[in-house]
Design a protein around this motif. Structure first.
Motif, PDB file in Angstrom:
ATOM      1  N   GLY A 133       0.955  -1.004  -0.046  1.00 46.50           N
ATOM      2  CA  GLY A 133      -0.011  -0.059  -0.013  1.00 46.50           C
ATOM      3  C   GLY A 133       0.716   1.229  -0.019  1.00 46.50           C
ATOM      4  O   GLY A 133       2.031   1.177   0.276  1.00 46.50           O
ATOM      5  N   ARG A 134       0.363   2.413  -0.372  1.00 46.13           N
ATOM      6  CA  ARG A 134       1.076   3.693  -0.422  1.00 46.13           C
ATOM      7  C   ARG A 134       1.461   3.987   1.060  1.00 46.13           C
ATOM      8  O   ARG A 134       0.878   3.492   1.969  1.00 46.13           O
ATOM      9  CB  ARG A 134       0.258   4.755  -1.289  1.00 46.13           C
ATOM     10  CG  ARG A 134      -1.019   4.988  -0.706  1.00 46.13           C
ATOM     11  CD  ARG A 134      -1.605   5.768  -1.740  1.00 46.13           C
ATOM     12  NE  ARG A 134      -2.984   6.049  -1.166  1.00 46.13           N
ATOM     13  CZ  ARG A 134      -3.333   6.993  -0.013  1.00 46.13           C
ATOM     14  NH1 ARG A 134      -2.117   7.740   0.258  1.00 46.13           N
ATOM     15  NH2 ARG A 134      -4.581   7.095   0.221  1.00 46.13           N
ATOM     16  N   VAL A 144      -0.872   4.670   4.954  1.00 42.05           N
ATOM     17  CA  VAL A 144      -2.165   4.198   4.945  1.00 42.05           C
ATOM     18  C   VAL A 144      -2.205   3.507   6.153  1.00 42.05           C
ATOM     19  O   VAL A 144      -3.279   3.021   6.776  1.00 42.05           O
ATOM     20  CB  VAL A 144      -2.341   3.526   3.797  1.00 42.05           C
ATOM     21  CG1 VAL A 144      -2.664   4.196   2.747  1.00 42.05           C
ATOM     22  CG2 VAL A 144      -1.443   2.219   3.342  1.00 42.05           C
ATOM     23  N   VAL A 180      -5.674   0.279   2.154  1.00 41.24           N
ATOM     24  CA  VAL A 180      -6.127   1.548   1.770  1.00 41.24           C
ATOM     25  C   VAL A 180      -6.572   2.443   2.864  1.00 41.24           C
ATOM     26  O   VAL A 180      -6.953   1.533   4.061  1.00 41.24           O
ATOM     27  CB  VAL A 180      -7.023   1.454   0.582  1.00 41.24           C
ATOM     28  CG1 VAL A 180      -6.472   0.684  -0.736  1.00 41.24           C
ATOM     29  CG2 VAL A 180      -8.258   0.711   0.983  1.00 41.24           C
ATOM     30  N   ILE A 203     -10.228   6.695  -2.436  1.00 50.01           N
ATOM     31  CA  ILE A 203      -9.581   5.959  -3.306  1.00 50.01           C
ATOM     32  C   ILE A 203      -8.611   7.119  -3.815  1.00 50.01           C
ATOM     33  O   ILE A 203      -9.033   7.948  -4.577  1.00 50.01           O
ATOM     34  CB  ILE A 203     -10.544   5.496  -4.504  1.00 50.01           C
ATOM     35  CG1 ILE A 203     -11.047   4.423  -3.989  1.00 50.01           C
ATOM     36  CG2 ILE A 203      -9.664   4.885  -5.602  1.00 50.01           C
ATOM     37  CD1 ILE A 203     -12.149   3.645  -4.942  1.00 50.01           C
ATOM     38  N   HIS A 204      -7.273   6.699  -3.693  1.00 51.75           N
ATOM     39  CA  HIS A 204      -6.116   7.637  -4.159  1.00 51.75           C
ATOM     40  C   HIS A 204      -5.766   7.283  -5.587  1.00 51.75           C
ATOM     41  O   HIS A 204      -6.068   6.026  -5.734  1.00 51.75           O
ATOM     42  CB  HIS A 204      -5.087   7.599  -3.137  1.00 51.75           C
ATOM     43  CG  HIS A 204      -3.957   8.520  -3.445  1.00 51.75           C
ATOM     44  ND1 HIS A 204      -2.661   8.255  -4.383  1.00 51.75           N
ATOM     45  CD2 HIS A 204      -3.449   9.707  -2.872  1.00 51.75           C
ATOM     46  CE1 HIS A 204      -2.096   9.227  -4.290  1.00 51.75           C
ATOM     47  NE2 HIS A 204      -2.487  10.147  -3.537  1.00 51.75           N
ATOM     48  N   ASP A 209      -3.844   4.083  -5.765  1.00 50.22           N
ATOM     49  CA  ASP A 209      -4.276   2.858  -5.401  1.00 50.22           C
ATOM     50  C   ASP A 209      -5.126   2.159  -6.729  1.00 50.22           C
ATOM     51  O   ASP A 209      -5.057   1.028  -6.736  1.00 50.22           O
ATOM     52  CB  ASP A 209      -5.703   3.234  -4.373  1.00 50.22           C
ATOM     53  CG  ASP A 209      -5.392   3.637  -2.958  1.00 50.22           C
ATOM     54  OD1 ASP A 209      -4.207   3.428  -2.566  1.00 50.22           O
ATOM     55  OD2 ASP A 209      -6.201   4.274  -2.213  1.00 50.22           O
ATOM     56  N   VAL A 224      -8.382  -6.600   0.236  1.00 50.21           N
ATOM     57  CA  VAL A 224      -8.277  -5.094   0.318  1.00 50.21           C
ATOM     58  C   VAL A 224      -8.634  -4.968   1.846  1.00 50.21           C
ATOM     59  O   VAL A 224      -9.749  -5.269   2.617  1.00 50.21           O
ATOM     60  CB  VAL A 224      -9.254  -4.362  -0.403  1.00 50.21           C
ATOM     61  CG1 VAL A 224      -9.191  -2.725  -0.092  1.00 50.21           C
ATOM     62  CG2 VAL A 224      -8.826  -4.523  -1.964  1.00 50.21           C
ATOM     63  N   PHE A 257     -14.381   1.125  -1.746  1.00 47.98           N
ATOM     64  CA  PHE A 257     -13.456   0.417  -2.196  1.00 47.98           C
ATOM     65  C   PHE A 257     -13.659  -0.704  -3.133  1.00 47.98           C
ATOM     66  O   PHE A 257     -12.791  -1.317  -3.739  1.00 47.98           O
ATOM     67  CB  PHE A 257     -12.247   0.233  -1.078  1.00 47.98           C
ATOM     68  CG  PHE A 257     -11.587   1.342  -0.439  1.00 47.98           C
ATOM     69  CD1 PHE A 257     -10.772   2.049  -1.173  1.00 47.98           C
ATOM     70  CD2 PHE A 257     -12.136   1.805   0.407  1.00 47.98           C
ATOM     71  CE1 PHE A 257      -9.870   3.112  -0.712  1.00 47.98           C
ATOM     72  CE2 PHE A 257     -11.439   2.905   1.106  1.00 47.98           C
ATOM     73  CZ  PHE A 257     -10.426   3.597   0.592  1.00 47.98           C
ATOM     74  N   LEU A 270     -12.464  -0.698  -6.483  1.00 45.85           N
ATOM     75  CA  LEU A 270     -11.183  -1.244  -6.911  1.00 45.85           C
ATOM     76  C   LEU A 270     -11.044  -2.754  -7.836  1.00 45.85           C
ATOM     77  O   LEU A 270     -10.098  -2.815  -8.453  1.00 45.85           O
ATOM     78  CB  LEU A 270     -10.212  -1.351  -5.777  1.00 45.85           C
ATOM     79  CG  LEU A 270      -9.861  -0.315  -5.096  1.00 45.85           C
ATOM     80  CD1 LEU A 270      -9.025  -0.500  -3.781  1.00 45.85           C
ATOM     81  CD2 LEU A 270      -9.057   0.812  -5.722  1.00 45.85           C
TER      82      LEU A 270
END
Ligand code: GDP
Ligand code: GDP
Length: 442
Positions: free
Chosen positions: A10-11, A14, A91, A97-98, A101, A117, A134, A137
């Motif tokens: 993940g980024r 988060v 996330v 939602i980025h 993502d 997720v 999400f 996604l």
């Protein structure tokens, strides 16, 4: 049997490491402290509902690329897909939602059956519906969690465990001797394994469609099966892997976890490096048999037995546990003394499995105590009554005393040396448990 691996990706920010710590709890994590890792990134063995697995927090690498975050995430995904059985994609419900993502989701979609997720920071589950977003996604039902408070983490773990491969898929315990060939990059591991397996044989036989590569190579030798662990990892060389040292640390620890015998490969032209000793120590402390294979011996000019012996002596001074470990001087290039590696593996594996009868343990113990009493403390006589080998793999002895805490480390070492003189246990750690004699009541 191999343990399954679960990777958290993940980024940044988060909550990946918070989630890792939440799941792992107080268990000791292996922290990778090498360069190239911007933050402490961890992996650890954890357990849920009776399944043990490796949990890996894969975030946090630096990258020279223009967009470090994106490059970092790409690396995480590559590794997660190559290494993990299940991927937990974290996330942030507060951010929604980025854009990145979506990028991650695109890359994971082909493997969506292995992805869960985790919609994190859902601190207030009862009212929180933010996680529904999400679904977009395209990776199945998002699992709301709060890594900070622990809410939803049990449900997440249930889902993780449900996705783990069945234990049969992870390989049966078939009586093979599991061997890990370990060492720093470029010391000559893959060349050595290739030689051991025989030139005519491909190192890896990847099955169609497998991106994961916990592939082992078996070898029949003198009626035994030697199973070389994760040889795919030796062969595979992508740019990503070369960049990321963390990856090799994870591989090393995972291989040690499965191995009975570890062959630590050292480059003769470089000599024994601190990292080599660290790997050997790690294997030893986890109860593996250890063999040091000094390879590229063909490169050493004016090589003579004395050169070898001097180097070996120095290393054994630096790391005393190595004094019982076989040192082999080989060349994968010329094939020189390559068979000694196989012989040593069989020998060390047999030593590790060996069981000494109780009568023999007591005879040796009596002699050792007669030759040298445990150091006595004022006003109290310290006695060792009897002992037995309570386990093998690695050999573990229980010795019974009236005052186990009064027996100093030096005397334990004296006993260990005595046991080794009596029975060998070459290349194998011995464990000694000192126990207090229980009073028998009538
Ligand atoms: P990483 O970069 O993905 O590993 O993120 P961290 O685990 O370092 O967390 C980033 C920030 O989010 C930290 O300030 C955490 O305290 C916070 N955080 C993590 N999980 C939660 C959560 O479940 N709820 C809330 N409110 N904050 C969280
Ligand atoms: P790994 O990264 O530990 O798997 O190392 P490799 O097996 O890929 O070997 C690294 C380099 O050392 C390659 O260029 C090999 O050709 C070379 N090499 C490996 N074994 C020997 C050896 O016994 N003698 C010599 N001279 N070179 C070797």
């Amino acid at each position: 049997m191999r343990k399954a691996t679960v990777a958290i990706i993940g980024r940044p920010n988060v909550g990946k490491s918070t989630l890792f710590n939440r799941i792992v709890g107080g268990r000791p994590a292996i922290v990778d402290d090498r360069p190239g890792v911007t933050r402490d990134r961890n992996f650890a063995i954890t357990e849920w509902a009776g399944r043990r697995f490796w949990l890996v927090d894969t975030g946090g690498w630096s990258s020279a690329a223009d967009d470090p975050i994106r490059a970092g995430i790409r690396q995480q995904i590559a590794i997660a897909l190559a290494e993990a059985d299940v991927v937990v994609f974290v996330v942030d419900t507060r951010d929604g939602i980025h854009p990145s993502d979506l990028e991650v989701a695109d890359r994971l979609r082909a493997r969506s059956e292995r992805v869960i997720v985790a919609a994190n920071k859902a601190d207030n589950l009862a009212e929180d519906t933010a996680h529904h977003e999400f679904h977009a996604l395209g990776l199945g039902d998002p699992q709301p969690v709060s890594a900070a408070t622990g809410r939803g983490s049990g449900d997440l773990l249930d889902r993780i465990v449900a996705r783990l491969p069945a234990e049969e898929e992870l390989g049966p315990d078939d009586g093979a001797i599991h061997v890990a060939v370990l060492g720093r990059p470029n010391v000559g591991k893959s060349s050595l394994v290739n030689r051991l397996l025989g030139q005519d044989r491909a190192l890896v036989s990847p099955e169609a469609g497998t991106t994961r590569d916990a592939i082992d190579s078996p070898l029949r030798y003198h009626g035994e099966t030697l199973n070389f662990i994760d040889t795919a990892g030796l062969r595979k060389r992508s740019k990503v892997e070369d960049e990321i040292e963390f990856y090799s640390t994870l591989r090393t620890e995972r291989a040690i976890d499965r191995a009975e015998v570890c062959v630590v490969v050292v480059d003769a032209s470089v000599g024994v490096h601190a990292q080599d000793l660290k790997i050997a120590r790690s294997a030893w402390d986890r109860g593996c048999g250890v063999i040091m294979a000094v390879t590229k011996w063909d490169l050493i000019e004016g090589k003579s037995p004395t050169t070898a012996q001097r180097g070996e002596r120095d290393v054994k001074e630096r790391a005393r546990f190595l004094r019982t470990v076989p040192f082999l001087y080989v060349s994968a290039l010329t094939g020189q003394r390559i068979r000694t590696v196989l012989e040593a593996i069989l020998e060390v594996a047999a030593e590790r499995r060996r069981r000494v009868p109780t009568a023999e343990v007591n005879r040796a113990l009596e002699e050792l105590v007669a030759r040298q009493q445990p150091p006595q403390q004022a006003g109290r006589e310290i006695k060792l009554y009897y002992g037995s080998q309570i386990r093998e793999c690695p050999p573990t002895f229980a010795l019974v005393s009236n005052d186990p805490d009064g027996i100093p480390e030096s005397y334990r070492r004296y006993l260990e040396n005595g046991f080794r003189a009596a029975w060998g246990f070459h290349g194998v750690p011995i464990r000694m448990k000192l126990k207090r004699r229980r009073r028998t009541r009538r």
